[in-house]
Design an enzyme around this catalytic site. Structure first.
Site, PDB file in Angstrom:
ATOM      1  N   SER A  19       0.830  -1.215   0.000  1.00 16.96           N
ATOM      2  CA  SER A  19       0.000   0.000   0.000  1.00 16.96           C
ATOM      3  C   SER A  19       0.860   1.259   0.000  1.00 16.96           C
ATOM      4  CB  SER A  19      -0.899   0.033   1.235  1.00 16.96           C
ATOM      5  OG  SER A  19      -1.828  -1.024   1.206  1.00 16.96           O
ATOM      6  N   ILE A  20       0.424   2.256  -0.761  1.00 17.00           N
ATOM      7  CA  ILE A  20       1.101   3.550  -0.734  1.00 17.00           C
ATOM      8  C   ILE A  20       1.055   4.113   0.695  1.00 17.00           C
ATOM      9  CG2 ILE A  20       0.983   5.933  -1.565  1.00 17.00           C
ATOM     10  CD1 ILE A  20       0.088   4.787  -4.296  1.00 17.00           C
ATOM     11  N   ALA A  98     -13.631   1.793  -6.784  1.00 14.81           N
ATOM     12  CA  ALA A  98     -14.703   1.771  -7.776  1.00 14.81           C
ATOM     13  C   ALA A  98     -14.994   0.301  -8.063  1.00 14.81           C
ATOM     14  CB  ALA A  98     -14.275   2.490  -9.047  1.00 14.81           C
ATOM     15  N   TYR A 158      -9.559   3.932 -16.702  1.00 10.70           N
ATOM     16  CA  TYR A 158      -9.623   4.572 -15.379  1.00 10.70           C
ATOM     17  C   TYR A 158     -11.030   5.154 -15.156  1.00 10.70           C
ATOM     18  CZ  TYR A 158      -7.567   6.590 -11.149  1.00 10.70           C
ATOM     19  OH  TYR A 158      -7.268   6.891  -9.834  1.00 10.70           O
ATOM     20  N   LYS A 165     -11.288  11.387  -9.065  1.00 10.41           N
ATOM     21  CA  LYS A 165     -10.031  12.074  -8.715  1.00 10.41           C
ATOM     22  C   LYS A 165     -10.111  13.564  -9.073  1.00 10.41           C
ATOM     23  CE  LYS A 165      -7.563   8.626  -7.000  1.00 10.41           C
ATOM     24  NZ  LYS A 165      -7.442   8.506  -5.514  1.00 10.41           N
ATOM     25  N   ILE A 194       1.922   2.469  -9.544  1.00  7.97           N
ATOM     26  CA  ILE A 194       2.710   1.598  -8.661  1.00  7.97           C
ATOM     27  C   ILE A 194       1.928   0.306  -8.496  1.00  7.97           C
ATOM     28  CG2 ILE A 194       3.616   1.304  -6.315  1.00  7.97           C
ATOM     29  CD1 ILE A 194       3.775   4.304  -6.013  1.00  7.97           C
ATOM     30  N   ARG A 195       2.615  -0.822  -8.473  1.00  9.04           N
ATOM     31  CA  ARG A 195       1.902  -2.091  -8.235  1.00  9.04           C
ATOM     32  C   ARG A 195       1.479  -2.205  -6.777  1.00  9.04           C
ATOM     33  NH1 ARG A 195       4.053  -7.533 -10.946  1.00  9.04           N
ATOM     34  NH2 ARG A 195       2.041  -8.217 -10.182  1.00  9.04           N
ATOM     35  N   THR A 196       0.172  -2.161  -6.565  1.00  9.21           N
ATOM     36  CA  THR A 196      -0.403  -2.324  -5.218  1.00  9.21           C
ATOM     37  C   THR A 196      -1.594  -3.265  -5.349  1.00  9.21           C
ATOM     38  OG1 THR A 196      -1.962  -0.504  -5.516  1.00  9.21           O
ATOM     39  CG2 THR A 196       0.192   0.066  -4.577  1.00  9.21           C
ATOM     40  N   LEU A 197      -2.249  -3.548  -4.220  1.00 11.51           N
ATOM     41  CA  LEU A 197      -3.441  -4.394  -4.246  1.00 11.51           C
ATOM     42  C   LEU A 197      -4.467  -3.832  -5.235  1.00 11.51           C
ATOM     43  CD1 LEU A 197      -4.795  -6.850  -2.834  1.00 11.51           C
ATOM     44  CD2 LEU A 197      -5.774  -5.219  -1.196  1.00 11.51           C
ATOM     45  N   ALA A 198      -4.733  -2.511  -5.132  1.00 11.89           N
ATOM     46  CA  ALA A 198      -5.738  -1.894  -5.999  1.00 11.89           C
ATOM     47  C   ALA A 198      -5.310  -1.921  -7.464  1.00 11.89           C
ATOM     48  CB  ALA A 198      -6.017  -0.458  -5.546  1.00 11.89           C
TER      49      ALA A 198
HETATM   50  P1  NAD Z   1      -4.312  -0.186  -1.788  1.00  6.77           P
HETATM   51  O1  NAD Z   1      -5.268  -1.212  -2.254  1.00  6.77           O
HETATM   52  O2  NAD Z   1      -3.128  -0.639  -1.048  1.00  6.77           O
HETATM   53  O3  NAD Z   1      -5.048   0.924  -0.927  1.00  6.77           O
HETATM   54  C1  NAD Z   1      -6.400   1.277  -1.134  1.00  6.77           C
HETATM   55  C2  NAD Z   1      -7.010   1.377   0.243  1.00  6.77           C
HETATM   56  O4  NAD Z   1      -8.349   1.854   0.163  1.00  6.77           O
HETATM   57  C3  NAD Z   1      -7.051   0.024   0.958  1.00  6.77           C
HETATM   58  O5  NAD Z   1      -6.338   0.107   2.164  1.00  6.77           O
HETATM   59  C4  NAD Z   1      -8.530  -0.166   1.216  1.00  6.77           C
HETATM   60  O6  NAD Z   1      -8.806  -0.812   2.445  1.00  6.77           O
HETATM   61  C5  NAD Z   1      -9.021   1.260   1.243  1.00  6.77           C
HETATM   62  N1  NAD Z   1     -10.472   1.392   1.105  1.00  6.77           N
HETATM   63  C6  NAD Z   1     -11.262   1.013   0.063  1.00  6.77           C
HETATM   64  N2  NAD Z   1     -12.556   1.241   0.357  1.00  6.77           N
HETATM   65  C7  NAD Z   1     -12.583   1.789   1.608  1.00  6.77           C
HETATM   66  C8  NAD Z   1     -13.629   2.222   2.475  1.00  6.77           C
HETATM   67  N3  NAD Z   1     -14.918   2.155   2.123  1.00  6.77           N
HETATM   68  N4  NAD Z   1     -13.289   2.722   3.700  1.00  6.77           N
HETATM   69  C9  NAD Z   1     -11.997   2.783   4.081  1.00  6.77           C
HETATM   70  N5  NAD Z   1     -10.970   2.382   3.308  1.00  6.77           N
HETATM   71  C10 NAD Z   1     -11.261   1.895   2.090  1.00  6.77           C
HETATM   72  O7  NAD Z   1      -3.896   0.628  -3.116  1.00  6.77           O
HETATM   73  P2  NAD Z   1      -3.026   1.954  -3.323  1.00  6.77           P
HETATM   74  O8  NAD Z   1      -2.620   1.898  -4.733  1.00  6.77           O
HETATM   75  O9  NAD Z   1      -2.001   2.083  -2.271  1.00  6.77           O
HETATM   76  O10 NAD Z   1      -4.107   3.129  -3.180  1.00  6.77           O
HETATM   77  C11 NAD Z   1      -4.011   4.182  -2.242  1.00  6.77           C
HETATM   78  C12 NAD Z   1      -4.359   5.521  -2.884  1.00  6.77           C
HETATM   79  O11 NAD Z   1      -3.360   5.839  -3.847  1.00  6.77           O
HETATM   80  C13 NAD Z   1      -5.691   5.568  -3.623  1.00  6.77           C
HETATM   81  O12 NAD Z   1      -6.290   6.828  -3.417  1.00  6.77           O
HETATM   82  C14 NAD Z   1      -5.272   5.442  -5.064  1.00  6.77           C
HETATM   83  O13 NAD Z   1      -6.227   6.008  -5.933  1.00  6.77           O
HETATM   84  C15 NAD Z   1      -3.999   6.257  -5.035  1.00  6.77           C
HETATM   85  N6  NAD Z   1      -3.086   6.070  -6.166  1.00  6.77           N
HETATM   86  C16 NAD Z   1      -2.628   4.825  -6.497  1.00  6.77           C
HETATM   87  C17 NAD Z   1      -1.739   4.691  -7.555  1.00  6.77           C
HETATM   88  C18 NAD Z   1      -1.217   3.332  -7.970  1.00  6.77           C
HETATM   89  O14 NAD Z   1      -0.765   3.184  -9.097  1.00  6.77           O
HETATM   90  N7  NAD Z   1      -1.224   2.330  -7.106  1.00  6.77           N
HETATM   91  C19 NAD Z   1      -1.319   5.822  -8.271  1.00  6.77           C
HETATM   92  C20 NAD Z   1      -1.799   7.088  -7.897  1.00  6.77           C
HETATM   93  C21 NAD Z   1      -2.683   7.190  -6.833  1.00  6.77           C
HETATM   94  O1  0WE Z   2      -6.354   4.872  -8.207  1.00  8.13           O
HETATM   95  C1  0WE Z   2      -5.899   3.811  -8.600  1.00  8.13           C
HETATM   96  C2  0WE Z   2      -6.573   2.505  -8.213  1.00  8.13           C
HETATM   97  C3  0WE Z   2      -8.057   2.678  -8.166  1.00  8.13           C
HETATM   98  C4  0WE Z   2      -8.907   1.456  -8.017  1.00  8.13           C
HETATM   99  C5  0WE Z   2      -8.530   0.186  -8.421  1.00  8.13           C
HETATM  100  C6  0WE Z   2      -9.427  -0.866  -8.275  1.00  8.13           C
HETATM  101  C7  0WE Z   2      -9.119  -2.249  -8.742  1.00  8.13           C
HETATM  102  C8  0WE Z   2      -9.951  -3.308  -8.046  1.00  8.13           C
HETATM  103  C9  0WE Z   2     -10.163   1.638  -7.491  1.00  8.13           C
HETATM  104  N1  0WE Z   2     -11.038   0.637  -7.340  1.00  8.13           N
HETATM  105  C10 0WE Z   2     -10.693  -0.607  -7.721  1.00  8.13           C
HETATM  106  N2  0WE Z   2     -11.625  -1.584  -7.584  1.00  8.13           N
HETATM  107  C11 0WE Z   2     -11.347  -2.900  -7.793  1.00  8.13           C
HETATM  108  O2  0WE Z   2     -12.244  -3.768  -7.715  1.00  8.13           O
HETATM  109  N3  0WE Z   2      -4.792   3.829  -9.400  1.00  8.13           N
HETATM  110  C12 0WE Z   2      -4.230   5.095  -9.806  1.00  8.13           C
HETATM  111  C13 0WE Z   2      -4.177   2.601  -9.969  1.00  8.13           C
HETATM  112  C14 0WE Z   2      -4.781   2.402 -11.309  1.00  8.13           C
HETATM  113  O3  0WE Z   2      -6.025   1.884 -11.427  1.00  8.13           O
HETATM  114  C15 0WE Z   2      -6.334   1.868 -12.773  1.00  8.13           C
HETATM  115  C16 0WE Z   2      -5.266   2.381 -13.501  1.00  8.13           C
HETATM  116  C17 0WE Z   2      -4.270   2.723 -12.562  1.00  8.13           C
HETATM  117  C18 0WE Z   2      -2.941   3.356 -12.857  1.00  8.13           C
HETATM  118  C19 0WE Z   2      -7.504   1.449 -13.399  1.00  8.13           C
HETATM  119  C20 0WE Z   2      -7.577   1.509 -14.798  1.00  8.13           C
HETATM  120  C21 0WE Z   2      -6.531   2.023 -15.512  1.00  8.13           C
HETATM  121  C22 0WE Z   2      -5.351   2.462 -14.885  1.00  8.13           C
END
Ligand code: NAD
Ligand code: 0WE
Length: 258
Positions: A19-20, A98, A158, A165, A194-198
């Protein structure tokens, strides 16, 4: 010097060690901040156990559930903050969601429910948490949130997250205007992919990362710890003149034209 000693920071959004928010929590801790951690509870208590074990080395003085879709959970979370800390300094909003259906196919196919849920969790929650924190945030405090380039450019798939956003970034400006007079700053970090769970649940994320590795000036993606360093800076007194901004931490990708 970047010094957060004496500052108390509430960090949302840690799901696992990718996670970030985990990168941010580690860097805030390293800079001397005292941490409070919130997590999204699940039915079986698995997340609670996993996140608790992960954050244990950072000695958080608060560890509470907080589903941002549930007002009662938000209220009891901030009740706990009030009891444990009274006042605090830093709020880190690092969560988004989403439905899977919403992150593929035509944007015009976004359902009413899907739109509402994505905007509720990913955008409105910042304002709701900021409101709960407002009476407790000390002068010199700071709020940060995480955003992505898909707010201002079209990134395939996206979709509704881009709209969420965009709302989030606009919320940062309105909150910065409102909180400025109490000397609390509000900013966003726009991280590169970044590679994360989401993000790993997204089809084609690896191709997107490879594209960034070819095009970004630094010829690589960024890490969670680099985002954490930018967060520590923005939350510190070194950034005392910065509010209402979106800071790109993306290896330079955003400003390239081709
Ligand atoms: P992540 O899956 O590690 O974190 C997402 C978090 O959202 C999880 O901890 C999850 O429990 C939480 N969450 C979801 N629904 C929730 C709810 N109803 N109540 C409370 N918490 C909730 O993934 P990540 O990539 O670390 O995402 C963290 C943030 O960084 C997000 O805002 C994401 O949009 C943003 N972000 C991610 C990337 C990327 O490439 N990974 C890039 C830019 C921004
Ligand atoms: O903000 C994000 C992640 C947002 C996200 C990802 C998921 C995947 C699993 C929100 N909700 C969900 N719901 C799920 O069920 N990022 C910036 C990472 C991300 O997500 C993308 C990207 C990138 C980059 C989705 C489509 C295209 C590019």
């Amino acid at each position: 010097m970047l010094d957060l000693t004496g500052k108390k920071a509430l960090v949302t959004g840690i799901a696992n060690n990718r996670s970030i928010a985990w990168g941010i929590a580690q860097q805030l801790h390293q800079a001397g901040a005292t941490l409070g951690i919130t997590y999204l509870p699940d039915d079986k208590g698995r997340t609670e156990k996993k996140v608790q074990e992960l954050v244990e080395p950072l000695n958080p003085s608060i560890f509470v559930p907080c589903n941002v879709q549930d007002d009662a959970q938000i209220d009891s979370c901030f009740q706990m903050v009030k009891e444990q800390w009274g006042e605090f300094d830093i709020l880190v909003h690092c969560l988004a969601f989403a439905g899977k259906d919403e992150l593929t196919g035509d944007f015009s196919g976004t359902s009413r429910e899907g739109f509402a849920r994505a905007l509720d969790i990913s955008a409105y929650s910042l304002t709701r948490l900021a409101a709960a924190a407002k009476p407790m945030l000390r002068s010199g405090g700071s709020i940060i949130t995480l955003t992505y380039l898909g707010s201002v450019r079209v990134v395939p798939n996206y979709n509704v997250m881009g709209v969420a956003k965009a709302a989030l970034e606009s919320s940062v400006r309105y909150l910065a205007s409102e909180f400025g007079p109490q000397a609390v700053r509000v900013n966003a970090i726009s991280a590169g992919p970044i590679r994360t769970l989401a993000s790993s649940a997204v089809g084609g994320i690896l191709d997107m990362i490879h594209h960034v590795e070819e095009v970004a000036p630094l010829r690589r993606t960024v890490t969670q710890l680099e985002v954490g360093n930018a967060a520590a800076f923005l939350c510190s007194d070194l950034a005392s003149g910065i509010t209402g901004q979106v800071l790109y931490v993306d290896a330079g990708y955003e400003m390239m034209g081709m």
